[in-house]
Design a protein around this motif. Sequence first.
Motif, PDB file in Angstrom:
ATOM      1  N   TYR A 155       3.590  14.469 -11.372  1.00 25.17           N
ATOM      2  CA  TYR A 155       4.052  14.637 -12.679  1.00 25.17           C
ATOM      3  C   TYR A 155       2.979  15.002 -13.578  1.00 25.17           C
ATOM      4  O   TYR A 155       3.306  15.949 -14.371  1.00 25.17           O
ATOM      5  N   VAL A 156       1.875  14.527 -13.601  1.00 24.50           N
ATOM      6  CA  VAL A 156       0.558  14.867 -14.350  1.00 24.50           C
ATOM      7  C   VAL A 156       0.142  16.159 -14.266  1.00 24.50           C
ATOM      8  O   VAL A 156      -0.073  17.082 -15.170  1.00 24.50           O
TER       9      VAL A 156
ATOM     10  N   GLU B 288      -1.189  22.089 -28.306  1.00 29.07           N
ATOM     11  CA  GLU B 288      -1.156  20.637 -27.972  1.00 29.07           C
ATOM     12  C   GLU B 288      -2.245  20.223 -26.755  1.00 29.07           C
ATOM     13  O   GLU B 288      -2.594  19.035 -27.006  1.00 29.07           O
TER      14      GLU B 288
ATOM     15  N   PHE C  68       0.633  -1.043   0.060  1.00 25.65           N
ATOM     16  CA  PHE C  68      -0.018  -0.281  -0.135  1.00 25.65           C
ATOM     17  C   PHE C  68       0.745   1.213  -0.012  1.00 25.65           C
ATOM     18  O   PHE C  68       0.689   2.224  -0.808  1.00 25.65           O
TER      19      PHE C  68
ATOM     20  N   VAL D  21      -5.306  18.809 -28.520  1.00 26.05           N
ATOM     21  CA  VAL D  21      -5.191  17.518 -29.175  1.00 26.05           C
ATOM     22  C   VAL D  21      -5.253  16.413 -28.295  1.00 26.05           C
ATOM     23  O   VAL D  21      -5.880  15.258 -28.455  1.00 26.05           O
ATOM     24  N   ASP D  22      -4.583  16.736 -27.058  1.00 29.09           N
ATOM     25  CA  ASP D  22      -4.321  15.690 -25.929  1.00 29.09           C
ATOM     26  C   ASP D  22      -5.484  15.133 -25.647  1.00 29.09           C
ATOM     27  O   ASP D  22      -5.748  13.998 -25.266  1.00 29.09           O
TER      28      ASP D  22
ATOM     29  N   LEU E 295       1.854   6.317  -6.991  1.00 33.81           N
ATOM     30  CA  LEU E 295       0.403   7.037  -7.383  1.00 33.81           C
ATOM     31  C   LEU E 295       0.849   8.612  -7.301  1.00 33.81           C
ATOM     32  O   LEU E 295       0.538   9.451  -7.928  1.00 33.81           O
TER      33      LEU E 295
ATOM     34  N   LEU F 109       3.226   9.906  -9.705  1.00 34.86           N
ATOM     35  CA  LEU F 109       2.521  10.053 -11.130  1.00 34.86           C
ATOM     36  C   LEU F 109       1.891  11.232 -11.178  1.00 34.86           C
ATOM     37  O   LEU F 109       1.823  11.939 -12.176  1.00 34.86           O
TER      38      LEU F 109
ATOM     39  N   ARG G 152       2.555  18.794 -15.442  1.00 36.72           N
ATOM     40  CA  ARG G 152       2.431  18.930 -16.740  1.00 36.72           C
ATOM     41  C   ARG G 152       0.938  19.967 -17.110  1.00 36.72           C
ATOM     42  O   ARG G 152       1.123  20.864 -17.885  1.00 36.72           O
ATOM     43  N   ILE G 153       0.153  19.718 -16.461  1.00 35.51           N
ATOM     44  CA  ILE G 153      -1.337  20.214 -16.801  1.00 35.51           C
ATOM     45  C   ILE G 153      -1.112  21.710 -16.172  1.00 35.51           C
ATOM     46  O   ILE G 153      -1.459  22.675 -17.044  1.00 35.51           O
TER      47      ILE G 153
END
Lengths: 331, 293
Positions: free
Chosen positions: B257-258, B288, B244, B291-292, B251, B254, B261-262
């Motif tokens: 990171y996401v 971009e 866990f 399109v994403d 998580l 990740l 980017r946003i």
Amino acid sequence: MTDLASSTLFGLPLPEIWFGLVFFILAMFLFLDGFDFGIGILFATREDDHEKETLFAAIGPFWDGNEVWLVVFGGALFAAFPEVYANLFSRYYLLMFAILAALGLRGLSPEMYEEREDEQWRRYWGWAFVVGSALTPFLLGMFAINWLTGVPGIVSVPGVLGGLAVVALTVADGAAFLGLKTRGSLRDDASAYGIRAVVAYLGLVALTLVAIYVTTPALQSALLSLPVIALVLLSAVLVAGYVVATRRGEYLAAFASAAGLVFGLVTVIAVTMFPVVDRATGLTVTEGIVSTLPLNIMTIMMALLLPIVLSYFGVLYSVFSGPIESGETYG
Amino acid sequence: MFLHMQNSAVESVALFMAGVAAYFVYKHYVRGDEVENAAFWVKTLKIAIVALVITAPLQVIHGDLYARHVYETQPQKFAAMEALWETDTYVPEYIVAFPTDLSHILDPRAKELLGIGIPGGASWLASGGDPQAEIQGLNSFETEAPPVALVFWAFRIMVGLGFWFILLAFWASYRWYRGELVEDDLLHKAFMGSSLLGIVAVETGWIVTEVGRQPWVIQDVMLTEHSVSPGLTGAEATFTLAGFVGGYVLLLALYTYVIRRIIQHGPPEIEGGPVETDAGTDTPPEAEVSVDD
């Protein structure tokens, strides 16, 4: 007003009804989320980006709603047969953990896949999606068969065979759903895989039943009982029906056959198990049932809520019925 | 409890939004760097401030109500929050507490704390207005006390942050009222620094709730040690705990990171018209993004 704590509602055989309900919910889950898993497995056969996007779009509006049935399954088992729930989740602790991890991977990967257009990123998350989609039904199949046989460890021959059978069944389920949702070569390929999968399922489920017969003497007479034999024969007929319907392009009939196969499999498990509800402890339905007051309250709740849930699923599936249009995506 | 958590969710998101928006506002208006959609970020900051002005005071108000509820239903937890070992009346509420000895950091005791406290404050809080009220000490319970230091300090961090957010909300709305919102670089920095503090407050709040309830898993009904599955081995429990922790760390990485980017991509183009852009910048939003999705 009659006392809710003293006797079951209207004198109904509520322990038996809840036993049936728990398996009905499990079957709903395996049928509905089954096509999500199957499409996730078929994802491995696609090279084209546009086709992959179509597969995501096919399950996009449904998959998380479908997984609610798994939550309801756990909740209903916990509420109606708390001791069975506690025993099963303790005995197969690591298996449950693995199911959770596989479901997590399956749910996370499409979200991540959509985040970036980078080729390597998408290849990686695409494979994560396939692995999660294949592992979840495999482990769930193992769980269901282990529950039936009451085997103490996690890995058993009938369990592994049962897991593989459920994987094959979800592929057939997913292929039939793609028959309804896609067109052209994608649909043709899916149909070909679906036919192979449904035939493989029949073989694997037969092997699973033989393995249970050999390893679990206590279940031998139940396996040879009339309802089980009738259900196995019915499954063979449904497999033939699936193949014929898919070849003729009657995908709704193929999808209905897949549903019949899932419900047939779950019914075989339930009928073979009954009246015991946890083989390892020998607990029967009437011994394992929760006390009368919560049982009655739950029954009232379920009678009110289940029709609502079923009808909004009806609305959901009719709103998003028909093939994926060009340009539709996961999000 | 439900309200307290719901409100805290809105408040932490408002703080996060404000932190991100303040970064771009600072970059554009204070440092003078080109930022696309600078007006968008000002608007974002304003929305976050409105949310903060509403939620920050509310959070403290029902936090107070909730503390009273804890005192009534889980007195042992309340005693741990105040590090009160002996039953006493006229118990002070320490706003800032200095341990008189280093060992008191790990073992805070109400009687041995040097601090700025409101005389009778804890009694007042627990009883709903009576500074003379008696509060049960930890030693008066039959069950073992929860880890007091963790509960005591987590509670103070949460409450301290709660008041800091109120201060931030009023500071920001005052600057906004004066028309100085985009110029106050100290405010921007305060918002940037506070981006994640809402989450910290939520986490420390949960530490108070869950650690503070120990040794009960269901108050007065079941002890935590009795709730362990009988068949579970130590190795299995260790393995899944590590699983866990590892899974969620992954998580979080990740997610970070996401989200980065946003944020760097800025707002996506809105169908049916361009996003309101600042007069000074006329570079089109990055293509971009659209399109994403």
